[in-house]
Design a protein around this motif. Sequence first.
Motif, mmCIF file in Angstrom:
data_model
loop_
_atom_site.group_PDB
_atom_site.id
_atom_site.type_symbol
_atom_site.label_atom_id
_atom_site.label_comp_id
_atom_site.label_asym_id
_atom_site.label_seq_id
_atom_site.Cartn_x
_atom_site.Cartn_y
_atom_site.Cartn_z
ATOM 1 N N ALA A 197 32.601 36.117 24.193
ATOM 2 C CA ALA A 197 33.323 35.873 22.941
ATOM 3 C C ALA A 197 32.953 36.933 21.919
ATOM 4 C CB ALA A 197 33.009 34.483 22.402
ATOM 5 N N GLY A 198 32.528 38.090 22.404
ATOM 6 C CA GLY A 198 32.148 39.188 21.529
ATOM 7 C C GLY A 198 31.588 40.321 22.354
ATOM 8 N N THR A 199 31.497 41.497 21.742
ATOM 9 C CA THR A 199 30.945 42.656 22.444
ATOM 10 C C THR A 199 29.628 43.116 21.837
ATOM 11 O OG1 THR A 199 32.325 44.115 21.084
ATOM 12 C CG2 THR A 199 33.198 43.443 23.229
ATOM 13 N N THR A 200 29.122 42.350 20.865
ATOM 14 C CA THR A 200 27.794 42.588 20.305
ATOM 15 C C THR A 200 27.028 41.266 20.328
ATOM 16 O OG1 THR A 200 28.458 42.088 18.025
ATOM 17 C CG2 THR A 200 28.685 44.375 18.772
ATOM 18 N N HIS A 251 35.964 40.257 36.536
ATOM 19 C CA HIS A 251 36.816 40.173 35.354
ATOM 20 C C HIS A 251 36.002 39.652 34.174
ATOM 21 C CE1 HIS A 251 40.774 39.704 37.883
ATOM 22 N NE2 HIS A 251 40.108 40.806 38.149
ATOM 23 N N ILE A 252 36.591 39.708 33.004
ATOM 24 C CA ILE A 252 36.027 39.080 31.806
ATOM 25 C C ILE A 252 37.049 38.102 31.248
ATOM 26 C CG2 ILE A 252 35.419 39.450 29.380
ATOM 27 C CD1 ILE A 252 34.000 41.991 30.178
ATOM 28 N N ALA A 253 36.612 36.883 30.997
ATOM 29 C CA ALA A 253 37.424 35.887 30.289
ATOM 30 C C ALA A 253 36.946 35.907 28.838
ATOM 31 C CB ALA A 253 37.237 34.508 30.905
ATOM 32 N N TYR A 254 37.746 36.505 27.974
ATOM 33 C CA TYR A 254 37.307 36.802 26.615
ATOM 34 C C TYR A 254 37.954 35.853 25.616
ATOM 35 C CZ TYR A 254 35.762 39.768 22.737
ATOM 36 O OH TYR A 254 35.137 40.260 21.611
ATOM 37 N N MET A 255 37.141 35.087 24.913
ATOM 38 C CA MET A 255 37.635 34.198 23.871
ATOM 39 C C MET A 255 37.629 34.942 22.539
ATOM 40 S SD MET A 255 38.812 31.470 22.538
ATOM 41 C CE MET A 255 38.851 30.365 23.953
ATOM 42 N N VAL A 315 42.959 33.047 22.982
ATOM 43 C CA VAL A 315 42.642 32.581 21.637
ATOM 44 C C VAL A 315 42.386 31.074 21.694
ATOM 45 C CG1 VAL A 315 43.892 34.411 20.455
ATOM 46 C CG2 VAL A 315 45.096 32.320 21.088
ATOM 47 N N LEU A 316 41.876 30.534 20.613
ATOM 48 C CA LEU A 316 41.487 29.134 20.576
ATOM 49 C C LEU A 316 42.732 28.246 20.490
ATOM 50 C CD1 LEU A 316 38.923 27.373 20.572
ATOM 51 C CD2 LEU A 316 38.999 27.431 18.079
ATOM 52 N N ASP A 317 43.173 27.741 21.630
ATOM 53 C CA ASP A 317 44.380 26.911 21.679
ATOM 54 C C ASP A 317 44.077 25.426 21.526
ATOM 55 O OD1 ASP A 317 46.397 28.878 22.026
ATOM 56 O OD2 ASP A 317 45.719 29.176 24.072
ATOM 57 N N ASP A 340 37.231 42.300 14.992
ATOM 58 C CA ASP A 340 36.736 43.674 15.046
ATOM 59 C C ASP A 340 35.877 43.933 16.280
ATOM 60 O OD1 ASP A 340 38.041 44.251 12.701
ATOM 61 O OD2 ASP A 340 36.301 43.860 11.426
ATOM 62 N N GLU A 341 35.432 42.865 16.939
ATOM 63 C CA GLU A 341 34.626 43.018 18.155
ATOM 64 C C GLU A 341 35.449 43.581 19.312
ATOM 65 O OE1 GLU A 341 31.212 41.569 18.992
ATOM 66 O OE2 GLU A 341 30.991 41.884 16.837
ATOM 67 N N LEU A 342 36.776 43.412 19.238
ATOM 68 C CA LEU A 342 37.641 43.814 20.344
ATOM 69 C C LEU A 342 37.511 45.286 20.696
ATOM 70 C CD1 LEU A 342 41.059 41.982 19.880
ATOM 71 C CD2 LEU A 342 39.476 41.785 21.794
ATOM 72 N N GLU A 343 37.269 46.137 19.705
ATOM 73 C CA GLU A 343 37.202 47.574 19.947
ATOM 74 C C GLU A 343 36.135 47.938 20.969
ATOM 75 O OE1 GLU A 343 36.703 49.562 16.256
ATOM 76 O OE2 GLU A 343 38.548 48.773 15.363
ATOM 77 N N GLY A 344 35.120 47.117 21.063
ATOM 78 C CA GLY A 344 34.030 47.416 21.994
ATOM 79 C C GLY A 344 34.285 46.954 23.417
ATOM 80 N N LEU A 345 35.415 46.263 23.643
ATOM 81 C CA LEU A 345 35.658 45.704 24.974
ATOM 82 C C LEU A 345 35.958 46.757 26.042
ATOM 83 C CD1 LEU A 345 35.778 43.166 26.660
ATOM 84 C CD2 LEU A 345 38.154 42.817 25.923
ATOM 85 N N PRO A 346 36.875 47.711 25.817
ATOM 86 C CA PRO A 346 37.154 48.700 26.877
ATOM 87 C C PRO A 346 35.920 49.492 27.325
ATOM 88 C CG PRO A 346 38.910 48.715 25.253
ATOM 89 C CD PRO A 346 37.812 47.862 24.685
ATOM 90 N N PRO A 347 35.119 50.051 26.397
ATOM 91 C CA PRO A 347 33.935 50.792 26.863
ATOM 92 C C PRO A 347 32.920 49.889 27.573
ATOM 93 C CG PRO A 347 33.958 50.631 24.458
ATOM 94 C CD PRO A 347 35.291 50.187 24.930
ATOM 95 N N LEU A 348 32.777 48.640 27.118
ATOM 96 C CA LEU A 348 31.860 47.719 27.799
ATOM 97 C C LEU A 348 32.305 47.501 29.240
ATOM 98 C CD1 LEU A 348 30.327 44.455 26.411
ATOM 99 C CD2 LEU A 348 31.458 44.419 28.617
ATOM 100 N N MET A 349 33.609 47.302 29.437
ATOM 101 C CA MET A 349 34.138 47.090 30.781
ATOM 102 C C MET A 349 33.903 48.314 31.658
ATOM 103 S SD MET A 349 37.725 45.275 29.661
ATOM 104 C CE MET A 349 38.403 45.220 31.329
#
Length: 351
Positions: free
Chosen positions: A134-137, A175-179, A207-209, A186-195
């Motif tokens: 649920a975050g990249t940090t 895979h990553i299941a990302y909430m 998203v929170l459904d 703003d955490e989203l920007e870090g997802l591609p390099p983390l992957m």
Amino acid sequence: MFRRPSRCLLAKMRSWWEYAVLFESKDWVQIEVTSKCNAACVYCPRTVYREYWHDRFMSMETFCRLLPVLRKTSLAYLQGWGEPLLHPDFSTIVRLAKQTGCTVGATTNGMLLTRKKFLRLMDAGLDVLAFSLAGTTPGHNDLARAGTTLSKVIEKMDLVRQVKAEYRSSTPAVHIAYMLLRSGLDELEGLPPLMARHGVKQAVVSVLDFEPGLELSNEVLAPHTVQERGELAERFARLRTAAEEQGVEIHTPSFDPKGQDEPACAENIGRALFVSADGSVSPCVYANVPVDQAKYARKGRVAPYSRATFGNVNEQLLPVVWRGKEYARFREALAKGRPPALCLSCPKRAR
């Protein structure tokens, strides 16, 4: 002399007829092997409803009742409201599901994964293993996903990559299941390099459904204006482009208005279903939260929550449950735009 078939033989013949002839193929079946979890994510109903929650493990007898269904299913996804690695027979469940011929996947928080457990899952034939984030940090992920840590999840991803390389195996795909919470945009920007750094080929951003309480309403990402929708679409487009540049794939939700020919619900209720740990059958996981009493929120309003179940595989053959009058009426009403109360304002109907 003519002999009447035994009851056992008749039961077997009926079972064969129900599954092989009357039951239509499904795109996926989501199976909750357990509703128990070792984490306490702030946005999860299990955390909010902890006083009312039922921790359950699906019995092997119940799971085996689903095997004829899986022979006519493209994907068996072995996770519901709990952590599947807590199930003592999880690798056996994966093996049995894989033997039916379908693709088999699961989502884990990663905390219980060891080399030994992963080797069992790999040997059992697991096709997809998704890690929840649920975050990249650490500052955001670890706060939202109490009981887990980003550093530990990354450690487990690297373990999986190392073991796969050692055994020259392409599966399971990681895979990553990302909430995505509103506070974590703003955490989203870090997802591609983390992957890219840790061998993850695909991520699905959700998203929170389901809001288990008004206290989480501020975390719901739901654009209310055309401008907000456009800004979010642009952000997601940049994210997907960044992912392509890193050689990975990210799926993002869409908030565009649905066309008339699009499905009535993103949960694909006409060709998919959910079976909870106690064997009860529902159109989706949101309709089968294991509580007897609770309240949920949508669009700033609170309403009583009650499970929408249409039978139990421990009492009836699943094809009989699927064809049942109540379940059929539910699917028909939703398809015609007359949803029941639980689905009336569900965000899944807008995607």
